[in-house]
Design an enzyme around this catalytic site. Sequence first.
Site: not given
Lengths: 154, 292
Positions: B250, B255
């Site tokens: 990410c 994430r």
Amino acid sequence: MSSPAPTPLPPSLAEIAEDFSSASNDLKLQLLLEFSDELPGLPERYAGHLDQLERVDECQSPLFLTVEVEDGTSLDDRPVHLFFDAPAEAPTTRGFAGILHEGLDGLTAAEVLAVPDDAPMRFGLAEAVSPLRMRGMVAMLARIKRQVRAKTAA
Amino acid sequence: MTAEDAKISAYAHPERLVTTEWLAEQIAAGRVGGPDGIALLESDEDVLLYTTGHIPGAIKIDWHVDLNDPVNRDYIDGARFAEVLGSRGISRDTTVVIYGDKSNWWAAYALWVFSLFGHEDVRLLDGGRAKWIAEGRELTREVPEPTPVEYPVAERDDAPIRAFKDDVLAHLGTPLVDVRSPGEYTGELLHMPDYPQEGAMRGGHIPGAKSVPWARAANDDGSFKSREELEAIYLTEQGLSPQDDVVAYCRIGERSSHTWFVLTHLLGFDSVRNYDGSWTEWGNAVRVPIER
């Protein structure tokens, strides 16, 4: 060689900076939470009108702020008022806003414009919340000063 | 068996996830905290959120302050990890349950870091902080004071689940999953919406990467989607297979920890690595290939 003395903080902000600087990391977080809890809500004229506020994108969670400058003859007699909105799930952002509110609200436009841009780094908060997170507060201060400058431009 | 229990038992590694109901029962039975109890950790994006109120018995762990090295861009070492866990009363064989804000982003990140050190029994609370609160369950501001224990110094073993830039360069042509927002993937945005402070010099994605925003794996209440729903996304739609060697990335690796958890523990993929350098490294690196 000596470096020039840093620009002083206004007394109200200096007092808060002193409280934070002398506190342990745990106490710093407790203090920050108090500022978050005590951040005043928006007055009626702004409530539900976030479009009238400026969004501070640099904060990890959305924060909205606006500045009002009272009428007067010069920058030295025009008090500044600050208004913030941030969700309860973003207590760090609210805490930063609370510090700026407590330290700057009611000062004159001249005093607010004289606040050094690195003021947020003088609270010793970076080690408690990490330097990355401090950028949100730096951005808030920059936008407050920009709005004061715009709203006092002849 | 409740519907939630049935959902969890269908995952490849159901032991990695607990329900709010299960946790509430453990707390009521006095099994959270204490030398032989379950260790409950809260890991949030907001460093102050824990202080505003947390699940009874939970101890805070912060991704910046506790898990990242303060100087180098890297995770802490084995000695520091032993300190961080030992001071929280966690032994090598303690069951650790982690939960947090934002659909467990930061909880999944902490779990992934724990996995780098080979902590065996580490689980997520399905739905995290938001679901617990939405169900009207108890919060407290009381901070537990665990009795420190000796946690052994475990060497971090990065290779199986962590990819570095050179690994990704060697990996080009094999499956990559970009879990950022669509605007970041196409290169329109140089940062995540709302997070401009973590920007990059160049926009776009690593060549060949599939775009599967991490949040597609989460329900509105923050819990994970069912195995069937996840298979529809990652297997049917994206054509990935559990035997694939996959790298997820990410912007700074948090994430993608969420997606790493989904692929590894919920869908049972054999080989998934998280590239934590992610776009803040790739998008700033000189002469690496970028696709737009």
